[in-house]
Design an enzyme around this catalytic site. Sequence first.
Site, PDB file in Angstrom:
ATOM      1  N   CYS A 157       0.560  -1.405  -0.406  1.00  7.41           N
ATOM      2  CA  CYS A 157       0.079   0.346  -0.015  1.00  7.41           C
ATOM      3  C   CYS A 157       0.646   1.574   0.059  1.00  7.41           C
ATOM      4  CB  CYS A 157      -1.270  -0.250   0.816  1.00  7.41           C
ATOM      5  SG  CYS A 157      -2.207  -1.124   1.451  1.00  7.41           S
ATOM      6  N   HIS A 158       0.905   2.471  -1.207  1.00 13.87           N
ATOM      7  CA  HIS A 158       1.139   3.261  -0.859  1.00 13.87           C
ATOM      8  C   HIS A 158       0.589   4.129   0.441  1.00 13.87           C
ATOM      9  CE1 HIS A 158       1.180   2.649  -5.110  1.00 13.87           C
ATOM     10  NE2 HIS A 158       2.071   3.222  -5.025  1.00 13.87           N
ATOM     11  N   MET A 181      -7.905  -0.087   1.648  1.00 14.63           N
ATOM     12  CA  MET A 181      -7.556  -0.871   2.114  1.00 14.63           C
ATOM     13  C   MET A 181      -7.442  -0.119   2.943  1.00 14.63           C
ATOM     14  SD  MET A 181      -6.404  -3.676   0.854  1.00 14.63           S
ATOM     15  CE  MET A 181      -6.187  -3.939   2.193  1.00 14.63           C
ATOM     16  N   GLU A 182      -7.778   1.348   3.509  1.00 17.92           N
ATOM     17  CA  GLU A 182      -7.400   2.085   5.008  1.00 17.92           C
ATOM     18  C   GLU A 182      -8.664   2.307   5.425  1.00 17.92           C
ATOM     19  OE1 GLU A 182      -4.019   3.248   2.061  1.00 17.92           O
ATOM     20  OE2 GLU A 182      -6.241   3.080   1.146  1.00 17.92           O
ATOM     21  N   ASP A 228     -11.049  -6.581  23.112  1.00 14.79           N
ATOM     22  CA  ASP A 228      -9.704  -6.228  23.484  1.00 14.79           C
ATOM     23  C   ASP A 228      -9.966  -5.366  24.699  1.00 14.79           C
ATOM     24  OD1 ASP A 228      -7.812  -5.964  24.826  1.00 14.79           O
ATOM     25  OD2 ASP A 228      -7.355  -4.451  24.496  1.00 14.79           O
TER      26      ASP A 228
END
Length: 168
Positions: free
Chosen positions: A82-83, A118-119, A133
């Site tokens: 990824c950039h 992707m982000e 969590d």
Amino acid sequence: MNTEKNRNSLSHLDAKGQAHMVDVGSKEVTERSATARALVEMKPETLLKVIDGGLPKGDVLATVRIAGIQAAKKTSDLVPLCHPLMLTKITLDIEAINETQIEIRCTCKLSGKTGVEMEALTGVSVAALTLYDMCKAVDKGILIKETCLLTKTGGKSGDWVNEQEGNV
């Protein structure tokens, strides 16, 4: 596996079939956005504690939101090809959709030469992991499921909507 076909259809493979980072230098700058979603399923009593702020680790939803935003900004550090991107906006929307499920949506935007799918996916994934969590002390059986891209806009390939998800 047809290697020739994969070389022609996967932009992250070069002519020899080796992974590489795609050169986006000659691409046009366009407004781009992407929205991803994850569903997190838990016991009804856990969800009530999340909403009411009754968990030992503090404000769960604020922490989840910040984790998702941080993750989206760090996607290029986590996903090898990824950039690094100058995101102009990241939103994390968190909503209980019934008595056992929380929906998390991450939307990323920028003006740039490559997409932000992707982000958005990284943001929503880390947000869901953070929710787990924060709640695992009271509910280890939490399920993170149905993580997917819902929409993307801009770029050479144009707009896209996940038809399988119905009401996006």
